[in-house]
Enzyme design. Sequence first.
Site, PDB file in Angstrom:
ATOM      1  N   CYS A   3     -18.687 -62.609  59.173  1.00  0.00           N
ATOM      2  CA  CYS A   3     -17.993 -62.366  57.905  1.00  0.00           C
ATOM      3  C   CYS A   3     -18.005 -60.872  57.623  1.00  0.00           C
ATOM      4  O   CYS A   3     -19.078 -60.262  57.542  1.00  0.00           O
ATOM      5  CB  CYS A   3     -18.666 -63.141  56.779  1.00  0.00           C
ATOM      6  SG  CYS A   3     -18.069 -62.676  55.145  1.00  0.00           S
ATOM      7  N   CYS A   6     -20.033 -59.929  54.488  1.00  0.00           N
ATOM      8  CA  CYS A   6     -21.480 -60.057  54.717  1.00  0.00           C
ATOM      9  C   CYS A   6     -21.980 -58.869  55.538  1.00  0.00           C
ATOM     10  O   CYS A   6     -23.095 -58.376  55.302  1.00  0.00           O
ATOM     11  CB  CYS A   6     -21.800 -61.375  55.412  1.00  0.00           C
ATOM     12  SG  CYS A   6     -21.803 -62.802  54.294  1.00  0.00           S
ATOM     13  N   ASP A  29     -11.625 -50.584  47.819  1.00  0.00           N
ATOM     14  CA  ASP A  29     -10.772 -51.256  48.799  1.00  0.00           C
ATOM     15  C   ASP A  29     -10.246 -50.217  49.783  1.00  0.00           C
ATOM     16  O   ASP A  29      -9.846 -49.116  49.409  1.00  0.00           O
ATOM     17  CB  ASP A  29      -9.613 -51.968  48.094  1.00  0.00           C
ATOM     18  CG  ASP A  29      -8.917 -52.973  49.003  1.00  0.00           C
ATOM     19  OD1 ASP A  29      -9.039 -54.180  48.741  1.00  0.00           O
ATOM     20  OD2 ASP A  29      -8.258 -52.543  49.984  1.00  0.00           O
ATOM     21  N   ASN A  85      -7.753 -63.877  45.278  1.00  0.00           N
ATOM     22  CA  ASN A  85      -6.837 -64.669  46.093  1.00  0.00           C
ATOM     23  C   ASN A  85      -7.610 -65.813  46.728  1.00  0.00           C
ATOM     24  O   ASN A  85      -8.753 -65.633  47.155  1.00  0.00           O
ATOM     25  CB  ASN A  85      -6.209 -63.791  47.174  1.00  0.00           C
ATOM     26  CG  ASN A  85      -5.318 -62.709  46.595  1.00  0.00           C
ATOM     27  OD1 ASN A  85      -4.662 -62.911  45.583  1.00  0.00           O
ATOM     28  ND2 ASN A  85      -5.310 -61.547  47.226  1.00  0.00           N
ATOM     29  N   HIS A  96     -14.651 -64.354  52.097  1.00  0.00           N
ATOM     30  CA  HIS A  96     -15.873 -64.176  51.310  1.00  0.00           C
ATOM     31  C   HIS A  96     -15.376 -63.848  49.908  1.00  0.00           C
ATOM     32  O   HIS A  96     -14.648 -62.856  49.727  1.00  0.00           O
ATOM     33  CB  HIS A  96     -16.723 -63.039  51.896  1.00  0.00           C
ATOM     34  CG  HIS A  96     -18.022 -62.765  51.183  1.00  0.00           C
ATOM     35  ND1 HIS A  96     -19.249 -62.746  51.839  1.00  0.00           N
ATOM     36  CD2 HIS A  96     -18.286 -62.480  49.891  1.00  0.00           C
ATOM     37  CE1 HIS A  96     -20.209 -62.457  50.978  1.00  0.00           C
ATOM     38  NE2 HIS A  96     -19.649 -62.292  49.776  1.00  0.00           N
ATOM     39  N   HIS A  98     -14.170 -62.586  46.649  1.00  0.00           N
ATOM     40  CA  HIS A  98     -14.125 -61.218  46.135  1.00  0.00           C
ATOM     41  C   HIS A  98     -13.124 -61.136  45.004  1.00  0.00           C
ATOM     42  O   HIS A  98     -12.108 -61.840  45.001  1.00  0.00           O
ATOM     43  CB  HIS A  98     -13.766 -60.221  47.241  1.00  0.00           C
ATOM     44  CG  HIS A  98     -12.525 -60.554  48.015  1.00  0.00           C
ATOM     45  ND1 HIS A  98     -12.508 -61.502  49.002  1.00  0.00           N
ATOM     46  CD2 HIS A  98     -11.258 -60.090  47.915  1.00  0.00           C
ATOM     47  CE1 HIS A  98     -11.284 -61.593  49.507  1.00  0.00           C
ATOM     48  NE2 HIS A  98     -10.499 -60.756  48.862  1.00  0.00           N
ATOM     49  N   HIS A 100     -10.728 -58.490  42.989  1.00  0.00           N
ATOM     50  CA  HIS A 100     -10.103 -57.168  42.981  1.00  0.00           C
ATOM     51  C   HIS A 100     -10.110 -56.652  41.542  1.00  0.00           C
ATOM     52  O   HIS A 100      -9.662 -57.365  40.631  1.00  0.00           O
ATOM     53  CB  HIS A 100      -8.650 -57.257  43.440  1.00  0.00           C
ATOM     54  CG  HIS A 100      -8.446 -57.789  44.825  1.00  0.00           C
ATOM     55  ND1 HIS A 100      -8.141 -56.973  45.892  1.00  0.00           N
ATOM     56  CD2 HIS A 100      -8.491 -59.055  45.322  1.00  0.00           C
ATOM     57  CE1 HIS A 100      -7.986 -57.728  46.987  1.00  0.00           C
ATOM     58  NE2 HIS A 100      -8.206 -58.989  46.666  1.00  0.00           N
TER      59      HIS A 100
HETATM   60  P1  5GP Z   1      -7.662 -60.459  50.099  1.00  0.00           P
HETATM   61  O1  5GP Z   1      -6.332 -60.205  50.757  1.00  0.00           O
HETATM   62  O2  5GP Z   1      -8.536 -61.344  50.955  1.00  0.00           O
HETATM   63  O3  5GP Z   1      -7.568 -60.900  48.687  1.00  0.00           O
HETATM   64  O4  5GP Z   1      -8.359 -59.035  49.992  1.00  0.00           O
HETATM   65  C1  5GP Z   1      -9.070 -58.459  51.036  1.00  0.00           C
HETATM   66  C2  5GP Z   1      -9.117 -56.985  50.738  1.00  0.00           C
HETATM   67  O5  5GP Z   1     -10.098 -56.412  51.561  1.00  0.00           O
HETATM   68  C3  5GP Z   1      -7.799 -56.259  51.022  1.00  0.00           C
HETATM   69  O6  5GP Z   1      -7.337 -55.637  49.825  1.00  0.00           O
HETATM   70  C4  5GP Z   1      -8.182 -55.239  52.094  1.00  0.00           C
HETATM   71  O7  5GP Z   1      -7.545 -53.997  51.914  1.00  0.00           O
HETATM   72  C5  5GP Z   1      -9.682 -55.132  51.940  1.00  0.00           C
HETATM   73  N1  5GP Z   1     -10.394 -54.823  53.163  1.00  0.00           N
HETATM   74  C6  5GP Z   1     -10.215 -55.402  54.379  1.00  0.00           C
HETATM   75  N2  5GP Z   1     -11.078 -54.891  55.280  1.00  0.00           N
HETATM   76  C7  5GP Z   1     -11.822 -53.966  54.590  1.00  0.00           C
HETATM   77  C8  5GP Z   1     -12.898 -53.106  54.988  1.00  0.00           C
HETATM   78  O8  5GP Z   1     -13.355 -53.068  56.131  1.00  0.00           O
HETATM   79  N3  5GP Z   1     -13.405 -52.282  54.018  1.00  0.00           N
HETATM   80  C9  5GP Z   1     -12.929 -52.287  52.729  1.00  0.00           C
HETATM   81  N4  5GP Z   1     -13.510 -51.436  51.874  1.00  0.00           N
HETATM   82  N5  5GP Z   1     -11.936 -53.105  52.333  1.00  0.00           N
HETATM   83  C10 5GP Z   1     -11.393 -53.926  53.257  1.00  0.00           C
HETATM   84 ZN    ZN Z   2     -19.658 -63.423  53.756  1.00  0.00          ZN
END
Ligand code: 5GP
Ligand code: ZN
Length: 112
Positions: A3, A6, A29, A85, A96, A98, A100
């Site tokens: 993950c 994680c 992000d 999301n 995992h 999260h 925003h």
């Molecule tokens: P989701 O699309 O799952 O709601 O959001 C995942 C978020 O994680 C995205 O906005 C993406 O830019 C961010 N993200 C993905 N990989 C990484 C990473 O390695 N480091 C950071 N800081 N953000 C990440």
């Molecule tokens: Zn996790």
Amino acid sequence: MDCLFCKIIAGEIPSEKVYEDGNVLAFKDINPQAPVHILVIPKTHIESADKITENNNSEVGAVFAAIPKIAAESGLTNGYRVVTNVGEDGCQSVKHLHFHILGGAKLGEKMA
Ligand code: 5GP
Ligand code: ZN
């Protein structure tokens, strides 16, 4: 467990941390969608908001107790948006839980 978040919690993958306590981590992000774009996560692995239960919702409470502090420290004095999301249709890319935090400018009115 394989993950990404994680691994960020464990320090195996670097991140730009903005807040941390015993239960919660927040970091910038990597691909910001607003002038301020921070991800807030529980340190416990929960797959998504769809997996919140009576047994793990205190982790989510800790996240929401941290959000106003993070927002204030980030200068979000005029409001912001909190988004999570969920799953395929919700375009969740990291499995995992999260949240925003988006702000630093007037955001679009559309949610989807
Ligand atoms: P989701 O699309 O799952 O709601 O959001 C995942 C978020 O994680 C995205 O906005 C993406 O830019 C961010 N993200 C993905 N990989 C990484 C990473 O390695 N480091 C950071 N800081 N953000 C990440
Ligand atoms: Zn996790």
